[in-house]
Every structure is written in C-alpha cells, then in structure tokens.
Scaffold this motif. Structure first.
Motif, PDB file in Angstrom:
ATOM      1  N   MET A 194       0.840  -1.199   0.000  1.00  0.00           N
ATOM      2  CA  MET A 194       0.000   0.000   0.000  1.00  0.00           C
ATOM      3  C   MET A 194       0.877   1.252   0.000  1.00  0.00           C
ATOM      4  O   MET A 194       0.748   2.128  -0.861  1.00  0.00           O
ATOM      5  CB  MET A 194      -0.911  -0.003   1.235  1.00  0.00           C
ATOM      6  CG  MET A 194      -1.810   1.214   1.336  1.00  0.00           C
ATOM      7  SD  MET A 194      -2.829   1.216   2.831  1.00  0.00           S
ATOM      8  CE  MET A 194      -1.624   1.662   4.077  1.00  0.00           C
ATOM      9  N   THR A 195       1.810   1.346   0.954  1.00  0.00           N
ATOM     10  CA  THR A 195       2.599   2.563   1.181  1.00  0.00           C
ATOM     11  C   THR A 195       3.517   2.866  -0.007  1.00  0.00           C
ATOM     12  O   THR A 195       4.122   1.961  -0.582  1.00  0.00           O
ATOM     13  CB  THR A 195       3.431   2.384   2.467  1.00  0.00           C
ATOM     14  OG1 THR A 195       2.529   2.048   3.523  1.00  0.00           O
ATOM     15  CG2 THR A 195       4.191   3.635   2.830  1.00  0.00           C
ATOM     16  N   ALA A 208       2.271  10.823   1.001  1.00  0.00           N
ATOM     17  CA  ALA A 208       2.060  10.566   2.431  1.00  0.00           C
ATOM     18  C   ALA A 208       1.023   9.462   2.552  1.00  0.00           C
ATOM     19  O   ALA A 208      -0.157   9.666   2.286  1.00  0.00           O
ATOM     20  CB  ALA A 208       1.584  11.832   3.131  1.00  0.00           C
ATOM     21  N   SER A 209       1.487   8.281   2.941  1.00  0.00           N
ATOM     22  CA  SER A 209       0.628   7.109   2.828  1.00  0.00           C
ATOM     23  C   SER A 209      -0.187   6.835   4.086  1.00  0.00           C
ATOM     24  O   SER A 209      -1.025   5.935   4.089  1.00  0.00           O
ATOM     25  CB  SER A 209       1.473   5.894   2.443  1.00  0.00           C
ATOM     26  OG  SER A 209       2.155   6.134   1.232  1.00  0.00           O
ATOM     27  N   SER A 210       0.061   7.635   5.167  1.00  0.00           N
ATOM     28  CA  SER A 210      -0.845   7.507   6.320  1.00  0.00           C
ATOM     29  C   SER A 210      -2.251   7.918   5.869  1.00  0.00           C
ATOM     30  O   SER A 210      -3.240   7.463   6.429  1.00  0.00           O
ATOM     31  CB  SER A 210      -0.362   8.365   7.488  1.00  0.00           C
ATOM     32  OG  SER A 210      -0.211   9.712   7.095  1.00  0.00           O
ATOM     33  N   THR A 270      -5.734   7.668   0.821  1.00  0.00           N
ATOM     34  CA  THR A 270      -6.415   8.169  -0.382  1.00  0.00           C
ATOM     35  C   THR A 270      -5.391   8.750  -1.364  1.00  0.00           C
ATOM     36  O   THR A 270      -5.681   8.944  -2.532  1.00  0.00           O
ATOM     37  CB  THR A 270      -7.460   9.261  -0.051  1.00  0.00           C
ATOM     38  OG1 THR A 270      -6.799  10.347   0.604  1.00  0.00           O
ATOM     39  CG2 THR A 270      -8.576   8.720   0.824  1.00  0.00           C
ATOM     40  N   ASN A 271      -4.164   9.047  -0.866  1.00  0.00           N
ATOM     41  CA  ASN A 271      -3.120   9.635  -1.721  1.00  0.00           C
ATOM     42  C   ASN A 271      -2.480   8.649  -2.690  1.00  0.00           C
ATOM     43  O   ASN A 271      -1.809   9.083  -3.645  1.00  0.00           O
ATOM     44  CB  ASN A 271      -1.971  10.168  -0.850  1.00  0.00           C
ATOM     45  CG  ASN A 271      -2.336  11.464  -0.151  1.00  0.00           C
ATOM     46  OD1 ASN A 271      -3.186  12.196  -0.616  1.00  0.00           O
ATOM     47  ND2 ASN A 271      -1.673  11.725   0.968  1.00  0.00           N
ATOM     48  N   ILE A 272      -2.636   7.348  -2.430  1.00  0.00           N
ATOM     49  CA  ILE A 272      -1.917   6.319  -3.195  1.00  0.00           C
ATOM     50  C   ILE A 272      -1.958   6.613  -4.697  1.00  0.00           C
ATOM     51  O   ILE A 272      -3.026   6.868  -5.254  1.00  0.00           O
ATOM     52  CB  ILE A 272      -2.554   4.934  -2.895  1.00  0.00           C
ATOM     53  CG1 ILE A 272      -2.313   4.529  -1.440  1.00  0.00           C
ATOM     54  CG2 ILE A 272      -2.084   3.861  -3.853  1.00  0.00           C
ATOM     55  CD1 ILE A 272      -0.934   4.677  -0.925  1.00  0.00           C
ATOM     56  N   GLY A 273      -0.777   6.577  -5.350  1.00  0.00           N
ATOM     57  CA  GLY A 273      -0.698   6.990  -6.751  1.00  0.00           C
ATOM     58  C   GLY A 273      -0.573   5.865  -7.764  1.00  0.00           C
ATOM     59  O   GLY A 273      -0.741   6.088  -8.970  1.00  0.00           O
TER      60      GLY A 273
END
Ligand SMILES: Cc1cc2nc3c(=O)[nH]c(=O)nc-3n(C[C@H](O)[C@H](O)[C@H](O)COP(=O)(O)OP(=O)(O)OC[C@H]3O[C@@H](n4cnc5c(N)ncnc54)[C@H](O)[C@@H]3O)c2cc1C
Length: 295
Positions: A136-137, A142-144, A147-150
């Motif tokens: 995931m990260t 900023a993976s905390s 929703t930012n995951i690209g």
C-alpha cells in the motif's frame, strides 16, 4: 461490553502460554545461531519450520482468523493470545501462523476473495506453504492518508495493468512471498474514497521488481522477509485478480488494518510484560553492597 475472558479463551491462552514457555523461548538462541550462520538469507530459518510443526500438532494454528477457515475466535478472544505471542515476537507469531503481514492478507482473502482466489492463495497461506506481502505505502505520497496512493491499476480488455512504486512492503524480500496484495487507483476521478482498488499480483508476474530492503532503527528484519521497495512496471494480471469490485480498495484497507493494529498492540503489551519480568528477575538476583537491587 464484557471484556472478561471466556472459558475458550482461558483454556487456549493457557495452552499458548505453556507452548511459548516450553518450546518458543528456548528456541530463541537457536534462531540467533541460525541467523548468524546464514547472514544473507531472507526468510524463515529451520527452527521456525520446526516450531510450526509442533504448534500445528498442538492445535495452536491460524488462531487469528474468525470463521470456518481459521480457529473461529473473535478478535476479543484472540487478543490475549496475541499478547502471549508478544513475549517472543520473532518466533511465537510465526510458530502459530499468526504473523503479519500474512494474517491481514489472509483476512482480506477470507473476507473479500472469490472461491477461486481463496483456493489459489488463501489455502496455501493457511497451510504455511507460501508467504505474502501487502503493498500500500508509497515513497512519493504521504501514505498515512491512503487516499493519496498513486499507483495506477488500469483496465485493459480482460486484464488490469499495474504501474507504481511501493515501499515498506513487509516480507517481500523473502522469495517465498508468492503473492502481493497491491493497492492502487482504478479511477482517479471518482469520489475520494472510491478511487482505490486492490489487486492480487503474483510475485513472478513480469514487471514486478523487488528493488531493495529498508531498515527500521538499523534492523532489517531479515528473518521475516524484511521490508522492501517494490516496483510494478506495467504488470499485467487477469481481471479476475481484482479483490471485490473497482472502488472497494479503501474499504478493504480499513477492514484489513483494523484487526491488524489490535494484533500489533496486543503483541506490544506482551513485549512490555516480558521486559518487566526480565527486569524484576534481575532486580531480585543482582546483589550490590550486600543487598539485591530490588531491596
Ligand atoms: C516496520 C514497518 C512495516 C511496514 N509494513 C508495511 C506493509 O507491509 N505494507 C505497507 O503498505 N506499508 C507498510 N508500512 C508503512 C506504514 O504503513 C507507513 O509508514 C505509514 O502508513 C505512514 O505512512 P508514511 O510513511 O507515508 O508517512 P506519512 O504519511 O508521510 O506521515 C509522516 C508523519 O506524519 C504523521 N502524520 C500524518 N498525519 C498526521 C496528522 N493528521 N496529525 C499528526 N501527524 C500526522 C505521521 O504519523 C508520520 O509520523 C510499514 C512501516 C514500517 C515502519
């Protein structure tokens, strides 16, 4: 809510405690010897396989998983077992096949996998024939805030094509980690929590590159397969590898990480208890100026 342990939990906790005292703690120096003898290996050493056979024979197996695939415990019943495994965190969770990230990945497959996905990946994980990673990260966002995951997961005919860079993928350095659960975006224009999906990517799919190992406070956790940076370079997988539906990825991540955090916290309590026990023993044994430190 009644937090008192029921009879099932009490009996299981007693058996888990006895197993950890009798088999796991004495195996700690053996693990260290085996690690010293094989410094370049990523993954389990022979002592882990031995302990797993014993734990399985003793009925201490897959305790984390509710339902018919696992031991059928609730998280409330499992929590004290996780606490006991925290007394020997490098050995006890894996001995019981209750170690992250496989636990969370098995929960995902159990709760969201199709019968075919379960047969292909859940069964061998429950049986400890393979391991897995959860990707995931990402280094770039900023993976905390997941929703930012690209990473992109693009539909192309009967396939999905996965492109992105992940890091902190625990276990991925271990060649036995045969399956990666990857989170990415199928629709960047959808509502914020519906852009993401999860997909099963076999380690040996063309375009998967495990690039390097990361360390945490100087430790590489190599006996557990480390924490890897992994590139997915246009990796094509069949469309049926998607978990649940497009847009369900964020909800799956929440479902996965919730119980996982409880497991981690309970193990951390067990580690703290062991540290306190060691300190108490020391205070009662060590004599300075004619008295034990405790006195
Ligand atoms: C040992 C280890 C194993 C891991 N295993 C995995 C794995 O298997 N798979 C995987 O995908 N990831 C894994 N991770 C990654 C982990 O989930 C992320 O590091 C975590 O989600 C934080 O994301 P980030 O590193 O991008 O930090 P960021 O999101 O960049 O956050 C940076 C800092 O800001 C803080 N912060 C964020 N929001 C707020 C706020 N609102 N208020 C105050 N502070 C805030 C965070 O706590 C953090 O300290 C692992 C990490 C470690 C250390």
């Amino acid at each position: 809510m009644d937090f008192a342990h029921d009879d099932t939990t009490r009996q299981l906790a007693e058996r888990a405690r006895a197993f950890v005292d009798e088999h796991v703690v004495p195996a700690e120096p053996v693990l260290q010897e085996q690690l010293d003898a094989t410094p370049d290996q990523w993954g389990f050493r022979p002592i882990v396989t031995e302990l797993r056979e014993r734990a399985r024979a003793a009925g201490l197996w897959n305790l984390f998983l509710p339902g018919e695939h696992g031991a059928g415990l609730t998280n409330l019943q499992y929590a004290p077992i996780a606490e006991i495994t925290g007394w020997s965190p490098r050995l006890a969770p894996v001995a019981f096949n209750c170690a992250a990230p496989d636990t969370g990945n098995m929960e995902v497959l159990h709760d969201f996998g199709t019968p075919a996905q379960q047969e292909r990946w859940l069964e061998p994980l429950l049986d400890a024939r393979i391991r897995s990673a959860f990707c995931m990260t990402e280094p770039d966002v900023a993976s905390s805030d997941a929703t930012n995951i690209g990473t992109r997961i693009r539909r192309d005919g009967d396939s999905y094509v996965v492109s992105g860079r992940k890091w902190w993928s625990t276990g991925a350095m271990n060649p036995d980690a045969a399956i990666f659960i990857v989170m990415g975006k199928t629709d960047p224009d959808a509502e914020r929590h519906r852009q993401q999906s999860m997909i099963l990517v076999p380690r040996d799919a063309p375009g998967v590159r495990v690039e390097r190992a990361l360390t945490v406070f100087g430790y590489d956790d190599r006996d557990h397969g480390g924490h890897a940076e992994v590139v997915f370079d246009g990796v094509r997988v069949p469309a049926e590898n998607l978990l649940a539906g497009e847009g369900d990825g964020f909800a799956i991540a929440q479902a996965r990480l919730g119980p996982g955090r409880i497991h981690h916290c309970m193990r951390a309590l067990g580690m703290g208890e062991r540290a306190l026990a060691l300190m108490t023993d020391r205070a009662n044994e060590r004599v300075a100026f004619g008295r034990t430190l405790g006195e």
